[in-house]
Design an enzyme around this catalytic site. Sequence first.
Site, mmCIF file in Angstrom:
data_model
loop_
_atom_site.group_PDB
_atom_site.id
_atom_site.type_symbol
_atom_site.label_atom_id
_atom_site.label_comp_id
_atom_site.label_asym_id
_atom_site.label_seq_id
_atom_site.Cartn_x
_atom_site.Cartn_y
_atom_site.Cartn_z
ATOM 1 N N HIS A 98 35.483 41.401 36.529
ATOM 2 C CA HIS A 98 36.875 41.756 36.238
ATOM 3 C C HIS A 98 37.312 41.006 34.982
ATOM 4 O O HIS A 98 36.871 39.876 34.741
ATOM 5 C CB HIS A 98 37.776 41.390 37.422
ATOM 6 C CG HIS A 98 39.184 41.852 37.233
ATOM 7 N ND1 HIS A 98 40.109 41.119 36.528
ATOM 8 C CD2 HIS A 98 39.813 42.991 37.614
ATOM 9 C CE1 HIS A 98 41.256 41.795 36.494
ATOM 10 N NE2 HIS A 98 41.103 42.934 37.151
ATOM 11 N N GLU A 170 38.270 49.166 32.496
ATOM 12 C CA GLU A 170 39.597 48.562 32.514
ATOM 13 C C GLU A 170 39.847 47.862 31.184
ATOM 14 O O GLU A 170 39.475 46.691 31.013
ATOM 15 C CB GLU A 170 39.689 47.537 33.651
ATOM 16 C CG GLU A 170 39.430 48.117 35.023
ATOM 17 C CD GLU A 170 40.041 47.243 36.099
ATOM 18 O OE1 GLU A 170 41.036 47.678 36.688
ATOM 19 O OE2 GLU A 170 39.546 46.134 36.319
HETATM 20 P P1 PGA Z 1 47.119 46.545 37.127
HETATM 21 O O1 PGA Z 1 45.758 45.758 37.446
HETATM 22 O O2 PGA Z 1 47.010 47.913 37.746
HETATM 23 O O3 PGA Z 1 48.186 45.708 37.775
HETATM 24 O O4 PGA Z 1 47.240 46.612 35.644
HETATM 25 C C1 PGA Z 1 44.536 46.392 37.277
HETATM 26 C C2 PGA Z 1 43.420 45.440 37.497
HETATM 27 O O5 PGA Z 1 43.531 44.245 37.211
HETATM 28 O O6 PGA Z 1 42.337 45.863 37.950
#
Ligand code: PGA
Length: 262
Positions: A98, A170
Amino acid sequence: MAHKLYIGTNTKMYKGISETCAYLSALGELTADIDRNECEIFVIPSFTTLESAYRQAQKAQVRLGGQNMGWEAAGQYTGEISPLMLREVGVEIVQIGHSERRQVFYEDDEMENRKVLCALQHGFTALLCIGETEKQKNFSLSGEVLRTQLKVGLQGVEPQDICRLWIAYEPVWAIGVNGKPAGKEYASQMHLLIRKTLEELFGRQAAKQIPILYGGSVNRQNADDLICMPDIDGLFIGRSAWDAEPFSEIIHHVLPHFQKCK
Ligand code: PGA
């Protein structure tokens, strides 16, 4: 492309045991009508909640994940959680890389690679998160960064384990309270690039099977548009999924859209 919708959340360093259990139980009730053959719902809560969360997750038909994992089964690794420990508490998915692990705790692609291999060897589904920073995007380096994260992160993955590999795209600049969601066109472009890189690594057929989820400020407003884009197989949600009701609403809206356009 995968024809099942994948949708889940990582609750980060929020929610203790009772809150997590209550959340799972509410989510289970609110999504009881959703056929799990059509939609895989997963929740990745904090480590200390996992043992108690397991039973609730089973009842709720929610797959349970760990937010991180050490890459050895045992050893002198103070503060780490091993695959055997995660196995013991019933975890099925391990989230790896992550952006907060990479940015705040300085994990690099080689570390993520060790974790991916270890998770797969121990029978988990490995959810590898990748994404470029804003600076990298501004230098037009998104493609290079994503390709590196994939090529290093997935080095040595065996063909028989590919069925337990998920990718989350992401973009770092899209995550969290200060993030702005990626536009659907941009997200789709990056998903296509990811798919092509997976094809390069594993071949066309295998690459098709790997779900690629989008994450970063997904909410009720943008979820339907994102899910209809080519190569977006699911959504990985933070803040907008941390209450069972709005999360269930997103699931109920997104699933028919997904089924119509995929
Ligand atoms: P968020 O987080 O939807 O609050 O932007 C996404 C994540 O950290 O996977």
